[in-house]
Design an enzyme around this catalytic site. Structure first.
Site, PDB file in Angstrom:
ATOM      1  N   ASP A  98     -32.797 -10.881  -7.877  1.00 28.64           N
ATOM      2  CA  ASP A  98     -33.989 -11.776  -7.850  1.00 28.64           C
ATOM      3  C   ASP A  98     -34.662 -11.839  -9.326  1.00 28.64           C
ATOM      4  O   ASP A  98     -35.629 -12.708  -9.322  1.00 28.64           O
ATOM      5  CB  ASP A  98     -34.961 -11.252  -7.027  1.00 28.64           C
ATOM      6  CG  ASP A  98     -35.620  -9.810  -7.437  1.00 28.64           C
ATOM      7  OD1 ASP A  98     -34.856  -9.076  -8.061  1.00 28.64           O
ATOM      8  OD2 ASP A  98     -36.772  -9.703  -7.292  1.00 28.64           O
ATOM      9  N   THR A 105     -34.059  -3.344  -7.511  1.00 29.41           N
ATOM     10  CA  THR A 105     -35.393  -3.738  -7.401  1.00 29.41           C
ATOM     11  C   THR A 105     -35.653  -4.987  -6.983  1.00 29.41           C
ATOM     12  O   THR A 105     -35.318  -6.106  -7.798  1.00 29.41           O
ATOM     13  CB  THR A 105     -36.186  -3.342  -8.753  1.00 29.41           C
ATOM     14  OG1 THR A 105     -35.495  -2.101  -8.924  1.00 29.41           O
ATOM     15  CG2 THR A 105     -37.542  -3.696  -8.829  1.00 29.41           C
ATOM     16  N   ASP A 163     -28.570  -6.228  -6.455  1.00 29.35           N
ATOM     17  CA  ASP A 163     -29.323  -5.649  -7.227  1.00 29.35           C
ATOM     18  C   ASP A 163     -30.293  -4.817  -6.426  1.00 29.35           C
ATOM     19  O   ASP A 163     -30.295  -4.861  -5.146  1.00 29.35           O
ATOM     20  CB  ASP A 163     -30.477  -6.674  -7.978  1.00 29.35           C
ATOM     21  CG  ASP A 163     -31.625  -6.100  -8.713  1.00 29.35           C
ATOM     22  OD1 ASP A 163     -31.075  -5.067  -9.604  1.00 29.35           O
ATOM     23  OD2 ASP A 163     -32.676  -6.570  -8.675  1.00 29.35           O
TER      24      ASP A 163
END
Length: 715
Positions: free
Chosen positions: A607, A411, A409
């Site tokens: 996250d 961000t 991912d």
């Protein structure tokens, strides 16, 4: 019907994947196995996995045909109809881990004392010890064999085949019968030492990890009507206002509402330096306040806190075997069968009972083979935990080293997770501060880095968030909010397109850095402005990407919900050749599924909540840091507590090194057995020397596995 004390609760749920906590199966392995087998036969259920250690049941199923509520009904039916006898006859014992460890230790120490006495008398004082079947030593060896024979009888009744215990028990009784009681005790001593070692390693791993993820203190100070009241931690509820003083452990996950303090966050981040925490900051249970005083509004308490979830995850790991451990178990069983064949073959070829007996002793105790994988896996997981890398089980430790594709991912994963507002563009004469107030109010309870950046900018400008009537998160796109009869939409281009809002403006012609992300704000169906936000790339990101390739990863992929220009620019800077931008959480999971085509091993690193589906879909899901979403942590198989991407590379290298050590252990164990069979069959090995072979190669396996406790590759 199930007992009234049986508690079934939903621990975590994604589409098609739900985990339940069930008190009736905790520390009851038979009930756990039967419940999982029963649920697995239910229509629309793909798989069911139960853990007696944690009292949990993980079910994967077709969400179009089955709901979590219907699953609860199925579980209740199973407990009532299929498992009532098991549950009533085998109540969960207390302190199972400790009692198993201690009983194994006492048995090992008792046999050690006997073997030591025999050694001192025969070797030092040159006094022979009677070893016949009716001698004290022979009777003691026969009695010590009874537990083995008892367990082998139970296994034979359950599985209809002879087990390792059968071969060991038969070998020791045969040794006693031919006057080799000391040799029989030697075999029993090695077996008991191996059993104690397995119990000790498991308990040591559990305690080592528990020390890292220490939970909060038993008492907390709650602010009630302006007065400080001491209350038990379990009595705290979300919304309570907690006061924490110097050298006290923070008991909840929450947000600081008053005060300023230095907080030791090493149980969360592993970093030795203290963090300054003040109004608006998030704090976690288990961290320690070192200087100052804080008033904290509780958001997560008890088993819902970050550390409690991590501890539960690690408890699950201790019953989740790696595939290579199962290979070791199968190899040990195969060696038992080969032992029968080798013994019979030696007797048939040589005609010597003595040689056949020696071969049987060599093959009788494949403990080193059984320990070849388990000791290495346990040592590696212990080492990973000390580096604040928490792994749900040996299965994931093994598979991360075999990864062919690693997906990230963007961000909060490839970037630091700390964003800042670079520019505010207001349209239709709307004041910039008004835009900022609306945006910060809509994002007041969102933990996404962009939301935190907008709220931080609002606080800097002295703008308190307004109370909105409705706030609806739209995963992968933004939020929809309502206030004073107006509807607000705050999010990315995909959100605007969904609601038919045009985003092209005259300001689009102004030059904008490629790494700036645009967050649009619309009011009542019309664009009223947008924010340009920027994030800092983690300093270690490029190095990690390069070293993963050198370590054997074929492809590194970025999968993000961010806009394509921003994602592409970052991918080019990092040397990532494949980038999927502007995707929804469901699309992320679908991409991972596609990448896994043809059996390729895929690791997903993320996250946030929007990563949870992809984390669950990957062969190995890796969650980043304490700031990560609770849903992501639950869905992931590995948690990098220190929020450092270099730990991903460390876990990958540790996995590969662990598999090499396991392979070496197999050669140590099986190679020495083959040599012993050859020497025994040719009459060049005595029964006592056959027992010594077990001691030597078992110690060799342990010594080789222990190298992983000091594993420190140059990462």
């Amino acid at each position: 019907m199930p007992s009234s004390s049986t508690n079934i609760s939903l621990s975590h749920s994604l589409a098609g994947r739900t985990r339940f906590r069930i008190s009736a199966i905790k520390q009851n392995s038979e009930a756990a196995e039967r419940l999982a087998a029963w649920i697995a036969t239910t229509d629309a259920v793909h798989a069911a996995q139960a853990s007696a250690v944690t009292g949990s049941l993980l079910v994967t199923y077709d969400p179009a045909k089955l709901t979590p509520t219907q699953l609860v009904q199925q579980i209740q039916s199973a407990l009532a109809d299929g498992l009532s006898f098991t549950l009533s006859q085998h109540p969960p014992p207390a302190h199972t881990h400790e009692s198993s460890d201690q009983s194994s230790l006492w048995r090992f120490l008792g046999l050690t004392a006997v073997m030591g006495t025999v050694f001192i008398r025969e070797v030092i004082f040159k006094v022979p010890v009677a070893q016949s079947a009716l001698s004290p030593l022979g009777l003691l060896a026969a009695v010590a064999s009874v537990p083995l024979l008892s367990r082998s009888l139970e296994r034979f009744r359950e599985e209809g085949r002879l087990s390792l215990e059968s071969f060991l028990g038969g070998t020791t009784l045969a040794a006693v019968a031919v006057g080799e009681a000391a040799t029989a005790l030697e075999v029993l001593w090695i077996h008991s030492g191996a059993a104690w070692l397995i119990a000790w390693i498991t308990e040591r791993s559990r305690r080592a990890i528990a020390e890292i993820v220490q939970l909060s203190d038993q008492h907390a100070v709650k602010l009630v009507d302006g007065r400080e009241v001491d209350v038990p931690t379990e009595a705290l509820k979300p919304g309570d206002l907690i006061v924490v003083h110097p050298d006290e452990r923070i008991p909840v996950d929450g947000r600081v509402e008053g005060g300023e303090a230095l907080v030791d966050e090493s149980p969360i981040t592993g970093r030795a330096d203290f963090a300054v925490r003040q109004s608006g900051d998030t704090v976690f249970a288990g961290t320690i306040l070192r200087q100052g005083t804080l008033q904290i509004r509780a958001e997560q308490v008890g088993n819902s806190t970050y550390l409690a979830r991590i501890f539960q995850m690690v408890e699950d790991s201790l019953v989740n075997k790696a595939p290579i451990e199962e290979v070791a178990d199968r190899l040990a069983r195969t060696l038992v069968n080969l032992g029968f064949v080798a013994t019979a073959g030696t007797l048939l070829v040589t005609g010597s009972l003595w040689n056949a007996f020696t071969v049987m002793l060599v093959m009788a105790c494949p403990c080193a083979t059984a320990l070849a994988a388990s000791t290495a896996i346990s040592a590696a997981m212990n080492t990973a935990a000390r580096r604040y890398i928490l792994i749900k089980g040996g299965r994931y430790l093994e598979e991360i080293g075999k990864a062919e594709i690693v997906c990230f991912d963007k961000t909060g994963t490839l970037t630091t997770g700390h964003a800042s507002v670079a520019r505010i563009v207001a349209l239709h004469n709307t004041p910039e501060l008004q835009l900022l107030e609306w945006a910060a109010s809509a994002e007041a309870h969102n933990r996404h880095p962009f939301a935190l950046a907008l709220c931080a900018e609002a606080r800097t400008q002295g703008l308190p968030p307004a109370h909105l009537d409705v706030v609806e998160p739209l995963l992968g796109m933004g939020v929809r909010a309502a206030h004073d009869g107006h509807e607000f939409l705050l999010g990315n281009q995909k959100l605007m397109e969904r609601f038919g809002i045009r985003t092209a403006t005259d300001t689009d012609s102004q030059p904008r850095p490629a790494d700036h992300t645009i967050v649009y704000l619309a009011k009542d169906g019309e664009l009223v402005g947008f924010f340009e936000l920027t994030q800092q790339i983690r300093p270690e990101t490029r190095t990690v990407v390069e070293q993963l390739r050198r370590a054997g990863v074929h492809q590194v992929v970025m999968i993000t919900g961010d806009e394509e220009p921003v994602a592409t620019a970052l991918a080019e800077r990092l040397g990532v050749t494949l980038c999927f931008a502007s995707v929804t959480p469901e699309e992320k999971a679908a991409i991972v599924t596609k990448l896994r085509h043809n059996g390729r091993k895929v690791v997903m690193v993320g996250d946030g909540i929007n990563d949870a589906l992809a984390l669950a879909e990957a062969d190995v899901g890796v969650a980043m840091g304490a700031g990560g979403s609770p849903v992501a942590i639950e869905a992931a198989d590995i948690a990098l507590v220190r929020d450092d991407l270099r730990d991903l590379l460390y876990a990958h290298t540790l996995s590969q090194d662990t598999l090499r050590v396991v392979s070496q252990n197999f050669w140590i164990a099986t190679g020495s057995n083959i040599l012993g069979v050859v020497l025994g069959a040719t009459g060049q090995l005595s029964p006592m020397a056959a027992g010594l072979i077990h001691i030597v190669h078992t110690l060799g396996v342990l010594a080789n596995s222990s190298r992983l406790l000091r594993h420190s590759p140059d990462t």
